[in-house]
Design an enzyme around this catalytic site. Structure first.
Site, mmCIF file in Angstrom:
data_model
loop_
_atom_site.group_PDB
_atom_site.id
_atom_site.type_symbol
_atom_site.label_atom_id
_atom_site.label_comp_id
_atom_site.label_asym_id
_atom_site.label_seq_id
_atom_site.Cartn_x
_atom_site.Cartn_y
_atom_site.Cartn_z
ATOM 1 C CG ASP A 36 -12.900 21.503 -20.559
ATOM 2 O OD1 ASP A 36 -13.967 21.204 -21.136
ATOM 3 O OD2 ASP A 36 -11.810 21.563 -21.147
ATOM 4 C CB CYS A 37 -17.919 23.364 -21.548
ATOM 5 S SG CYS A 37 -18.704 24.548 -22.671
ATOM 6 C CG HIS A 75 0.659 2.781 8.316
ATOM 7 N ND1 HIS A 75 1.785 3.418 8.806
ATOM 8 C CD2 HIS A 75 1.105 1.699 7.646
ATOM 9 C CE1 HIS A 75 2.862 2.734 8.465
ATOM 10 N NE2 HIS A 75 2.478 1.689 7.751
ATOM 11 N N GLY A 109 0.805 -1.218 0.000
ATOM 12 C CA GLY A 109 0.000 0.000 0.000
ATOM 13 C C GLY A 109 0.828 1.253 0.000
ATOM 14 C CG HIS A 110 3.414 2.031 2.579
ATOM 15 N ND1 HIS A 110 2.494 2.952 3.031
ATOM 16 C CD2 HIS A 110 3.532 1.102 3.561
ATOM 17 C CE1 HIS A 110 2.087 2.600 4.244
ATOM 18 N NE2 HIS A 110 2.702 1.481 4.585
ATOM 19 C CG ASP A 160 -23.170 21.384 -27.371
ATOM 20 O OD1 ASP A 160 -22.377 20.441 -27.267
ATOM 21 O OD2 ASP A 160 -22.807 22.561 -27.568
ATOM 22 C CB THR A 171 -21.138 22.170 -32.103
ATOM 23 O OG1 THR A 171 -21.606 22.923 -33.227
ATOM 24 C CG2 THR A 171 -20.704 20.781 -32.546
ATOM 25 C CG ASP A 210 -13.450 17.812 -21.354
ATOM 26 O OD1 ASP A 210 -14.352 18.669 -21.266
ATOM 27 O OD2 ASP A 210 -12.420 17.964 -22.017
ATOM 28 C CB THR A 260 -12.685 22.676 -28.567
ATOM 29 O OG1 THR A 260 -11.890 21.489 -28.570
ATOM 30 C CG2 THR A 260 -13.356 22.849 -29.928
#
Length: 586
Positions: free
Chosen positions: A415-416, A221, A58-59, A569, A512, A413, A456
């Site tokens: 971020d628009c 831990h 786990g480390h 959209d 779009t 995603d 974009t």
């Protein structure tokens, strides 16, 4: 709830993770029965001190990921967050050459100390020249609370392992390697911080152990920290550095580090911090340490000793002090010594560090055109009214960010909305300084959008606005001043749309922002009524709910049947919000 891991069997996960190391480093062998990774025997290996380490799983990459030339000789792995047994450690010692002696070294946790210590004593009883050492570098637990146990071992301990491994590879004796471990630890301080506890594969979701905020001093831990706070990153880093360096905190003042001291800085990802955020953390830590007056001779960042997917990081400082080992064996030289271990990420050569530290970086001022340098036109507008209209549209767009982001999280995603808000806020900053020259104003806005919006949407808006400025300039009949009217705007907007079509194939129906932009421009051109045009934009955005995506990220999003008829959209929706806000002032 959705699964938090791809594996639900922790035993199987640990085994396969260890097996993978032999695939990425062909010099390693795996003892599956005892969960031990060790270096293949060679004549070269017989002539150096062996170093055996390990700890709970786990480390990762600690500790098996540090087995390799110039680092560890073997590592024993326990279950997740549990020490390996003495029998495992004893078996690891059996796997390594012992003619030059063996250093058994682990982090200072009770289970590890007992099991590794027991194995060391058993090896010594069998005639092996072995020494045991426990690394303690954490300052979060002070002397009063640590008591006889001492400091915990966290990520700074990896520096101890690296330096000892280098010295062993260079032919150092067992006593020299052991003394170096003591020397490094005595000049080493670390502290960690985390946003939340972690979830262990195969276990039920743990109850919430602390409220929202940051734990300073959280261990590796899942242990709680010594302080629970709410703070910005700069505030957090300042508090962590204070724990590392403040001589006034006598309970935690383990190493005296002061202005102009040379230090090695290690910033460790506890497993769940993105590389982007980790890089920002590195910058903040370095800035504050330099302000403190420390000389950073090495800055190493990455994932070295984790707490599974812990949302946190740790800061370790190693003060440079003479090792007494002679030429070629200073702390920096041992750190720079090459290592073949998949967990070690320090690819910058010493010559590059030396050159970089003696070369001053000069900032180069960007070359930009001011409004006065842009060729003037005779097209004018009322900047006060234009500012008022644009402010209404931008304000409505900013208010819609949360909704646009929600939509884009479902079909894109995510971020628009953030990108549109960032661009809108940047344009708001220049509204009060817009000139009466309409072309220069649009060009200034285009420049701000280009700098503040990426992705974009940023490219599309920048191209469109730049083309709009050019199209307006083409309508400049000079030399007499003329006020831009709806006819000018209609012609220029249509021309800009034509220019935009050179760079994107998107048309209405593709789902779009064009589904909002084109109806707006067409309606404005035919009616001259901006309110009707804004309504057409909204209607166009509404229609995208029922469209199949032909372009953009929505093309790749699964579960289309779940959002068709419900989710417009995001780009089209954001644009219509701006246009309707703008139209509200007419």
């Amino acid at each position: 709830m959705p699964p938090k891991h791809f594996f639900d069997d922790a035993v199987h996960l640990v085994d396969t993770a260890l097996r993978s190391l032999t695939l990425t480093n062909p010099s390693l062998k795996y003892d599956a029965d005892h969960k031990i990774i060790y270096r293949q025997h060679s004549e070269e290996l017989e002539s150096i001190v062996s170093i055996v380490s390990g700890g709970g799983s786990g480390h990762e990459p600690g500790f098996a990921g540090f087995v390799g030339k110039g680092f560890l000789t073997a590592s024993a792995a326990g279950s997740i967050f549990a020490s390996p047994s003495a029998a495992q450690v004893r078996r690891a010692i059996d796997h390594v050459p012992t003619s030059k002696g063996v250093l058994v070294i682990t982090m200072n946790y009770t289970g590890d100390v007992l099991h590794f210590g027991m194995a060391t004593e058993q090896a010594k009883a069998a005639g092996t020249n072995a020494q045991f050492f426990a690394i303690g570098d954490d300052v979060a637990v002070g002397r009063a609370k640590g008591g006889k146990v001492g400091r915990r071992g966290i990520a700074g301990g990896i520096l101890v392992l690296k330096l000892c491994g280098a010295l062993a590879e260079l032919g150092g004796s067992l006593s020299e390697v052991y003394s170096l471990a003591q020397h490094v630890t005595s000049n080493l301080v670390s502290v960690g911080a985390s946003l939340e506890c972690v979830h262990v594969p195969g276990r039920a979701n743990p109850p919430e152990t602390h409220s929202a905020g940051i734990e300073i001093g959280m261990g590796i831990h899942n242990e709680p920290g010594n302080q629970h706070i709410e703070a910005t990153l700069p505030e957090l880093v300042q508090m962590m550095i204070r724990q590392l360096l403040s001589p006034e905190d006598t309970d935690r003042h383990y190493v005296h580090i002061t202005e102009n001291d040379q230090v090695i800085l290690l910033i460790n990802n506890l497993g769940g911090v993105s590389m982007l955020e980790l890089a920002g953390i590195v910058h903040e830590v370095c800035t504050q340490l330099k302000d403190f007056g420390l000389v950073l001779v090495r800055v190493i960042s990455g994932t070295f000793l984790t707490s599974l997917n812990g949302m946190g990081f740790s800061i370790s400082l190693l003060k440079l002090a003479d090792t007494g080992l002679g030429d070629g064996k200073s702390l920096v030289e041992l750190l720079d010594f090459p290592a073949e271990a998949v967990g070690w990420a320090a690819p910058i050569q010493r010559s590059t560090w030396d050159t970089g530290m003696t070369t001053k970086t000069q900032a180069v001022a960007p070359v930009t055109k001011t409004a006065k340098q842009i060729r003037e036109s005779t097209l004018t507008w009322g900047p006060e009214f234009a500012s008022k209209v644009l402010r209404a549209g931008l304000t409505q767009l900013i208010a819609a960010e949360e909704e646009v982001t929600r939509l884009d999280t479902i079909v894109g995603d995510g971020d628009c909305g953030i990108g549109l808000k960032r661009g809108a806020e940047a344009v708001l900053q220049i509204l009060s300084s817009l000139p009466t020259d309409a072309v220069a104003s649009v060009q200034n806005i285009a420049s701000v959008v280009e700098k503040s919006m990426d992705g974009t949407s940023g490219a599309i808006y920048s191209i469109f606005l730049s083309s709009l400025a050019h199209s307006l300039r083409e309508l400049d009949e000079g030399p007499a001043k003329q006020v831009v009217d709806s006819k000018h705007w209609s012609i220029a907007l249509q021309s800009s749309l034509t220019a935009l079509n050179k760079y994107t194939p998107a048309v209405p129906g593709d789902r779009t922002l064009m589904d909002a932009l084109v109806p707006f421009i067409d309606t404005l051109s035919s009616s001259g009524d901006i309110k009707k045009a804004a309504k057409a934009a909204r209607d166009g955005a509404e229609r995208t709910k029922f469209m199949q995506a032909s372009l953009g990220r929505a093309v790749y999003v699964c579960g289309e049947g779940q959002w068709v008829g419900k989710i417009p959209d995001p780009g089209a929706w954001g644009l219509q919000e701006f246009l309707n806000g703008l139209a509200s002032e007419f």
